[in-house]
Design a protein around this motif. Sequence first.
Motif, PDB file in Angstrom:
ATOM      1  N   TYR A 197      -2.036   8.585  29.391  1.00 33.04           N
ATOM      2  CA  TYR A 197      -1.540   9.496  28.392  1.00 33.04           C
ATOM      3  C   TYR A 197      -2.556  10.613  28.238  1.00 33.04           C
ATOM      4  O   TYR A 197      -3.761  10.428  28.414  1.00 33.04           O
ATOM      5  CB  TYR A 197      -1.369   8.792  27.037  1.00 33.04           C
ATOM      6  N   ALA A 210      -4.810  17.641  17.501  1.00 33.44           N
ATOM      7  CA  ALA A 210      -3.766  17.777  16.479  1.00 33.44           C
ATOM      8  C   ALA A 210      -2.368  17.415  16.998  1.00 33.44           C
ATOM      9  O   ALA A 210      -1.362  17.770  16.375  1.00 33.44           O
ATOM     10  CB  ALA A 210      -3.744  19.188  15.885  1.00 33.44           C
ATOM     11  N   GLU A 211      -2.309  16.732  18.134  1.00 30.31           N
ATOM     12  CA  GLU A 211      -1.026  16.263  18.645  1.00 30.31           C
ATOM     13  C   GLU A 211      -1.131  14.785  18.986  1.00 30.31           C
ATOM     14  O   GLU A 211      -2.222  14.261  19.190  1.00 30.31           O
ATOM     15  CB  GLU A 211      -0.620  17.038  19.907  1.00 30.31           C
ATOM     16  N   GLY A 212       0.026  14.132  19.080  1.00 34.71           N
ATOM     17  CA  GLY A 212       0.014  12.755  19.535  1.00 34.71           C
ATOM     18  C   GLY A 212      -0.129  12.689  21.039  1.00 34.71           C
ATOM     19  O   GLY A 212       0.103  13.665  21.745  1.00 34.71           O
ATOM     20  N   PRO A 213      -0.523  11.539  21.560  1.00 34.94           N
ATOM     21  CA  PRO A 213      -0.618  11.386  23.021  1.00 34.94           C
ATOM     22  C   PRO A 213       0.743  11.579  23.676  1.00 34.94           C
ATOM     23  O   PRO A 213       1.778  11.230  23.092  1.00 34.94           O
ATOM     24  CB  PRO A 213      -1.105   9.943  23.180  1.00 34.94           C
ATOM     25  N   GLY A 244       4.377  10.398  17.932  1.00 29.84           N
ATOM     26  CA  GLY A 244       4.440  11.426  16.915  1.00 29.84           C
ATOM     27  C   GLY A 244       3.093  12.121  16.785  1.00 29.84           C
ATOM     28  O   GLY A 244       2.127  11.732  17.439  1.00 29.84           O
ATOM     29  N   PHE A 288      -0.813   6.701  14.389  1.00 31.07           N
ATOM     30  CA  PHE A 288       0.265   7.234  15.216  1.00 31.07           C
ATOM     31  C   PHE A 288       1.446   6.276  15.215  1.00 31.07           C
ATOM     32  O   PHE A 288       1.285   5.053  15.270  1.00 31.07           O
ATOM     33  CB  PHE A 288      -0.200   7.423  16.661  1.00 31.07           C
ATOM     34  N   LYS A 344      -3.835  13.723  25.547  1.00 30.78           N
ATOM     35  CA  LYS A 344      -3.769  14.087  24.139  1.00 30.78           C
ATOM     36  C   LYS A 344      -4.520  15.378  23.887  1.00 30.78           C
ATOM     37  O   LYS A 344      -5.720  15.480  24.145  1.00 30.78           O
ATOM     38  CB  LYS A 344      -4.349  12.958  23.271  1.00 30.78           C
TER      39      LYS A 344
END
Lengths: 115, 113
Positions: free
Chosen positions: A36, A41-44, B105, B90, A38
């Motif tokens: 993943y 400030a964002e999700g993976p 998310g 998360f 990342k």
Amino acid sequence: DQQVKQNSPSLSVQEGRISILNCDYTNSMFDYFLWYKKYPAEGPTFLISISSIKDKNEDGRFTVFLNKSAKHLSLHIVPSQPGDSAVYFCAAGGGGFTIGNDMRFGAGTRLTVKP
Amino acid sequence: DSGVTQTPKHLITATGQRVTLRCSPRSGDLSVYWYQQSLDQGLQFLIQYYNGEERAKGNILERFSAQQFPDLHSELNLSSLELGDSALYFCASGPGGAYNEQFFGPGTRLTVL
């Protein structure tokens, strides 16, 4: 329990060169592996996966290699681009429906690609 | 945009308090997963729900609980908060199954003072 280890917290490479991110796991029951990516400030977000029946999976500039005997996988990015700068998480899980039961993530490696 | 929404984005509270984090999965996804990311730690799997039922448990403290509602949204309840609970939480969703990716998310950043 550190079943999935990413021993390099950070990696810096020059644009255009190859980035190699490494991941080791200890549980021989793991048979599905994911990377993943990342951004801050964002999700993976899912990048690429490989099941244990393969030793290589390629998707564009990204290739994941799996060495089952060494319990080691690596992510190769060729050529590296500045937009690839992010934290990369390695994840490993067991087979069966309840993958969430044994999905384990590494601590992540922060990749910086310099222009 | 993964299609997974989490609210609130930020939460600041005091020790001993209780908070609820909310997650709406992608349309059609039956599985919801909760993860905790503390400073310099990887993603710690907390719990998974599938179609309203608890499917798997990870390193979830007894002070924490979760549920998934009939409309498939999920809530993570954290009580008797401690300083060490400060982290990014998360939520991810997916169709479930061994070889399906999870969609994350943006996370809720919890700060316990």
